[in-house]
Design an enzyme around this catalytic site. Structure first.
Site, short mmCIF file in Angstrom:
data_model
loop_
_atom_site.label_atom_id
_atom_site.label_comp_id
_atom_site.label_asym_id
_atom_site.label_seq_id
_atom_site.Cartn_x
_atom_site.Cartn_y
_atom_site.Cartn_z
N LYS A 1 -14.35 -11.23 -4.63
CA LYS A 1 -15.58 -10.45 -4.58
C LYS A 1 -15.41 -9.09 -5.25
O LYS A 1 -16.24 -8.66 -6.05
CB LYS A 1 -15.97 -10.28 -3.11
CG LYS A 1 -17.35 -9.72 -2.91
CD LYS A 1 -17.60 -9.49 -1.43
CE LYS A 1 -18.81 -8.61 -1.23
NZ LYS A 1 -18.72 -7.85 0.04
N LYS B 1 0.84 -1.21 0.00
CA LYS B 1 0.00 0.00 0.00
C LYS B 1 0.86 1.25 0.00
O LYS B 1 0.56 2.24 -0.65
CB LYS B 1 -0.93 0.01 1.22
CG LYS B 1 -1.93 -1.13 1.15
CD LYS B 1 -3.28 -0.79 1.70
CE LYS B 1 -4.25 -1.85 1.23
NZ LYS B 1 -5.25 -2.27 2.11
N LYS C 1 -7.27 -14.63 -9.92
CA LYS C 1 -7.93 -14.93 -8.65
C LYS C 1 -9.41 -14.63 -8.69
O LYS C 1 -9.83 -13.61 -9.22
CB LYS C 1 -7.26 -14.08 -7.56
CG LYS C 1 -7.69 -14.45 -6.18
CD LYS C 1 -6.94 -13.65 -5.13
CE LYS C 1 -7.60 -13.86 -3.78
NZ LYS C 1 -7.70 -12.66 -2.99
#
Ligand code: TRP
Length: 353
Positions: free
Chosen positions: A207, A117, A204
């Site tokens: 969601k 990040k 992958k």
């Protein structure tokens, strides 16, 4: 059976609401296996951890209840496994604080989640005042507290969480070195790391990627989703005689790989092998492959959907076992916190005694 001879297994899951095939084959089926082997299994919903990524308010409580209904429908049994919510064990936060006192910032800055990040912010030239939270930097300390508080022997996680478990081991060792043998040092165990690709052929299924096949999808949506998988690509030649999905699938165009992976997981072996030989011969068969696969997926989903909708599998049921199981895990957890307080020199909590 005497629990002291059993191994303590612990794993955490972030509350994500609807469960997909990636969740099931990556984690859930292993949790169920371990549960059936009669180990002491602690599975908790990491709702504190979920707060590290909120951008706007999300109803994690609702998502937790939904998710647990699906877990139960899949066979995770709150009478065999201790299933609880992280935030129902608030002494985890106290242990996090204690562990934080002996954890260097430099050590946490090497955590890959934080580092990634941070690098992204640097790349985007968006580092003004470092907008990353204290909670995100401390993610591995909270995770160490989750693990150490129940004296876990083993922590089955996927590859993406391995470093976090290693950091927990490190923190426990540092604590014991400084204050004497207090914490149980767990072992990281890899679970068979099956990472399911997404229906869009991405590496992958996830969601946030909107490429999932869900455990609660009804036959119509299953068919629609599977038909939507791109199959315009030509088969790539398979330079191997092996039929092993792990060998074959990486040699296929990715979206076909998804279909074959699912087929290998859900269909009888002869069906999988039959479609594999069609592939090898370069026949036109994608239509039947898709309808056949959709049938097996729907058959797999049917009993889960049925148990999900059973009248007993409702919010009251979930809340009552969460309460019971939080009661079960609390004494173990409090004892760990108390021994740590003692070891560090602040002594027992007076009001708890
Ligand atoms: N960080 C884990 C994930 O995102 C969830 C988690 C939190 C966890 N605490 C844990 C996993 C302790 C194992 C042990 O998947």
């Amino acid at each position: 059976m005497d629990n002291s001879k059993k191994e303590v297994i612990l794993s955490g899951i972030r509350p994500t609401g609807r469960l997909h095939y990636g969740n099931y084959f990556g984690a859930l089926r292993h949790f169920i296996n371990l549960q059936e082997q009669g180990q002491v299994c602690y599975y908790f919903i990491a709702d504190y951890h979920a707060l590290t990524t909120i951008s706007e308010r999300e109803d994690f409580y609702r998502q937790t209840l939904e998710m647990l209904r699906t877990y139960v429908a899949c066979g995770l049994d709150p009478n065999k496994s201790v299933i609880y919510r992280q935030s129902d064990l608030p002494c985890t936060a106290e242990l996090t604080l204690l562990l934080g006192m002996i954890t260097n910032i430099g050590f946490l800055e090497r955590g890959t989640t934080y580092k990634d990040k941070m690098n992204k912010l640097v790349e985007d030239n968006d580092l003004e005042g470092n907008p990353l939270s204290y909670g995100l930097l401390g993610y591995p300390v909270l995770m160490a507290a989750d693990i150490l508080i129940v004296r876990a022997d083993k922590v089955p996680v996927g590859d993406d969480q391995r470093q976090h478990v290693e950091m927990a081991i490190d923190i426990a060792q540092r604590f014991n070195y400084r204050f004497g043998e207090t914490l149980k040092v767990p072992a990281a165990v890899s679970r068979e790391a099956l990472r399911l690709p997404g229906l869009d052929g991405a590496a992958k299924m996830g969601k946030t990627e909107h490429n999932t096949l869900d455990l609660l999808d009804d036959p119509q949506s299953v068919l629609k989703k599977i038909k939507g998988v791109q199959t315009t690509t030509d088969p790539l030649p398979l330079d191997t005689d092996s039929n092993d999905p792990d060998v074959i699938i990486p040699r296929m165009p990715t979206s076909l790989g998804v279909l074959y992976r699912l087929l290998s997981l859900l269909a009888p072996e002869d069906v999988y092998l039959d479609f594999l030989s069609k592939y090898r011969r370069g026949e036109k068969f994608y239509g039947t492959l898709k309808t056949t696969l959709a049938k097996y997926v729907s058959e797999f989903n049917a009993p889960i959907i049925e148990r999900y909708n059973e009248p007993g599998n409702n919010d009251e049921f979930i809340i009552s076992f969460l309460r019971e199981n939080a009661k079960k895990v609390t004494p173990v957890a409090l004892e760990t916190v108390e021994t740590c307080r003692q070891a560090m020199g602040i002594g027992h909590s007076i009001y708890r005694a």
